[in-house]
Motif scaffolding. Structure first.
Motif, PDB file in Angstrom:
ATOM      1  N   ILE A  39       0.935  -1.267   0.596  1.00 35.61           N
ATOM      2  CA  ILE A  39       0.028  -0.055   0.409  1.00 35.61           C
ATOM      3  C   ILE A  39       1.237   1.320  -0.107  1.00 35.61           C
ATOM      4  O   ILE A  39       0.551   2.206  -1.122  1.00 35.61           O
ATOM      5  N   LYS A  40       2.103   1.062   1.139  1.00 36.15           N
ATOM      6  CA  LYS A  40       3.204   2.508   0.683  1.00 36.15           C
ATOM      7  C   LYS A  40       3.464   2.173  -0.495  1.00 36.15           C
ATOM      8  O   LYS A  40       3.274   3.459  -0.900  1.00 36.15           O
ATOM      9  N   TYR A  66     -11.177  -1.782   1.055  1.00 39.17           N
ATOM     10  CA  TYR A  66     -10.321  -2.794   1.605  1.00 39.17           C
ATOM     11  C   TYR A  66      -8.791  -2.797   2.031  1.00 39.17           C
ATOM     12  O   TYR A  66      -8.434  -4.098   1.455  1.00 39.17           O
ATOM     13  N   VAL A  67      -8.426  -2.095   2.262  1.00 39.81           N
ATOM     14  CA  VAL A  67      -6.747  -2.435   1.877  1.00 39.81           C
ATOM     15  C   VAL A  67      -6.293  -3.662   3.168  1.00 39.81           C
ATOM     16  O   VAL A  67      -5.070  -3.536   2.561  1.00 39.81           O
ATOM     17  N   GLU A  68      -6.883  -3.389   3.862  1.00 37.47           N
ATOM     18  CA  GLU A  68      -6.117  -5.305   5.029  1.00 37.47           C
ATOM     19  C   GLU A  68      -5.876  -5.858   3.778  1.00 37.47           C
ATOM     20  O   GLU A  68      -5.492  -6.591   4.390  1.00 37.47           O
ATOM     21  N   SER A  69      -7.021  -6.117   3.534  1.00 35.87           N
ATOM     22  CA  SER A  69      -7.392  -7.203   2.645  1.00 35.87           C
ATOM     23  C   SER A  69      -6.433  -7.285   1.488  1.00 35.87           C
ATOM     24  O   SER A  69      -5.873  -8.134   1.605  1.00 35.87           O
ATOM     25  N   TRP A  74      -1.738   6.979   8.335  1.00 38.57           N
ATOM     26  CA  TRP A  74      -2.787   7.441   8.745  1.00 38.57           C
ATOM     27  C   TRP A  74      -3.375   8.388   8.326  1.00 38.57           C
ATOM     28  O   TRP A  74      -4.353   8.375   7.771  1.00 38.57           O
ATOM     29  N   ILE A  75      -2.358   8.672   6.387  1.00 39.62           N
ATOM     30  CA  ILE A  75      -3.112   9.202   5.378  1.00 39.62           C
ATOM     31  C   ILE A  75      -4.216   8.393   5.062  1.00 39.62           C
ATOM     32  O   ILE A  75      -4.930   8.580   3.873  1.00 39.62           O
ATOM     33  N   MET A  76      -3.676   7.445   5.076  1.00 36.98           N
ATOM     34  CA  MET A  76      -4.655   6.017   4.178  1.00 36.98           C
ATOM     35  C   MET A  76      -6.094   6.213   5.109  1.00 36.98           C
ATOM     36  O   MET A  76      -6.698   5.659   5.167  1.00 36.98           O
ATOM     37  N   LYS A  77      -5.586   5.819   6.079  1.00 39.32           N
ATOM     38  CA  LYS A  77      -6.282   5.462   7.228  1.00 39.32           C
ATOM     39  C   LYS A  77      -7.733   6.836   6.975  1.00 39.32           C
ATOM     40  O   LYS A  77      -9.022   6.798   7.654  1.00 39.32           O
ATOM     41  N   MET A  78      -7.298   7.941   7.103  1.00 38.85           N
ATOM     42  CA  MET A  78      -7.921   8.852   6.768  1.00 38.85           C
ATOM     43  C   MET A  78      -9.418   9.027   6.201  1.00 38.85           C
ATOM     44  O   MET A  78     -10.337   9.540   6.414  1.00 38.85           O
ATOM     45  N   SER A  79      -9.046   8.370   4.899  1.00 33.85           N
ATOM     46  CA  SER A  79     -10.584   8.311   4.057  1.00 33.85           C
ATOM     47  C   SER A  79     -10.950   7.432   4.594  1.00 33.85           C
ATOM     48  O   SER A  79     -12.085   6.671   4.079  1.00 33.85           O
TER      49      SER A  79
END
Lengths: 145, 142
Positions: free
Chosen positions: A104-105, A125-128, B85-90
């Motif tokens: 993801i990064k 579904y980022v964790e998936s 965190w930027i991702m989580k903010m979404s």
């Protein structure tokens, strides 16, 4: 070649082992349960210096936390119908498989590119997504170059 | 008027810019309410991701959004946080009607906690709060 030595990446044998790794990943099974959005392709960009004359795609038929099948295909045309396509050079995939690069990064850095598919769904579904790709770390792998 | 999302010259080289542009485009494609929201957004928002060594500026001009690599101009809002965190903010849960961050949401609570711990910094004047709330709504994918 035995799995102890590692499977050549990419290859049919590696792709088949990837399916087992995905299905053996309990965190993916859990995180992927809500995933009903279709197959994901991981494409290694062509790199003649490494003996990769064509883009090589590993298509993962994933649904609700289970990988139902995999296939190794040649060229971007072969993944045209795949709902989600992530493309990266060989060296980047190697970093992902070796656990040095979070997928993801890597996408946020532009090292891995989602060339096809709905990004909001991928993020939802980022964790998936992360667990699916990082399952590759559990495949004994022999790299080129 | 249909919103337009454009990358400033050179911004396509930035993974973060390209990704956010795609995210905003695809979000607007499937949400008519967000199209109206972006039409009301005016101002500059800077996002700094120290772990990616990247920053970007989003310039909102009432329906037109231009993304620049780096900090360009004087931002009305600056968000500084690592990529995770930027991702989580979404993923912050929002309330159904007003689309405000829902403090009962799991991710919202995590993000508020990270803000208190200094892992997420948001710098905005009181006048920019409406822009910040609209931005939260726009970027939410849940």
């Amino acid at each position: 070649m035995s799995s102890e030595e590692g499977f050549d990446f990419p290859s049919d044998a590696w792709t088949a082992a990837f399916k087992d790794a995905v299905n053996g990943n309990e965190r993916y099974r859990e995180a992927g349960k809500p995933w009903i959005h279709g197959a994901v392709a991981m494409v290694v960009s062509a790199d003649p210096a490494l003996g990769l004359e064509h883009d090589m795609g590993m298509i993962l038929d994933v649904d609700q936390g289970v990988c139902r099948g995999t296939s190794l295909v040649k060229g971007m045309d072969a993944v045209a119908e795949t709902p989600f396509v992530i493309v990266a050079p060989y060296a980047r995939w190697r970093q992902v498989i070796e656990g040095e690069l979070d997928p993801i990064k890597g996408m946020m850095e532009g090292k891995l590119k989602l060339t096809q598919g709905n990004l909001p769904i991928m993020i939802r579904y980022v964790e998936s997504s992360r667990e699916l790709v990082t399952s590759a770390a559990h495949v004994p792998t022999r790299f080129r170059g | 008027m249909e919103p337009s999302i454009v990358l400033a010259p050179g911004a396509s080289e930035s993974g973060l810019c390209s990704m956010l542009a795609t995210l905003i485009r695809q979000t607007l494609d499937e949400d008519a309410i967000k199209k109206k929201v972006v039409g009301r957004m005016i101002g500059r928002i800077a996002i700094v991701a120290p772990d990616l060594d990247q920053s970007l500026t989003l310039l909102f001009e009432g329906g037109r959004v231009e993304l620049y690599a780096g900090i360009v101009g004087i931002p009305d809002i600056t968000v500084r946080a690592n990529a995770e965190w930027i991702m989580k903010m979404s993923l912050i849960e929002t309330t159904p009607r007003l689309h405000l961050p829902d403090p009962r949401g799991k991710v919202a609570r995590e993000v508020f906690g990270a803000s208190r711990a200094g892992e997420i910094e948001v710098h905005a004047s009181p006048a920019s709060v409406p822009l910040l709330l609209r931005f939260t709504h726009l970027m939410s994918v849940v």
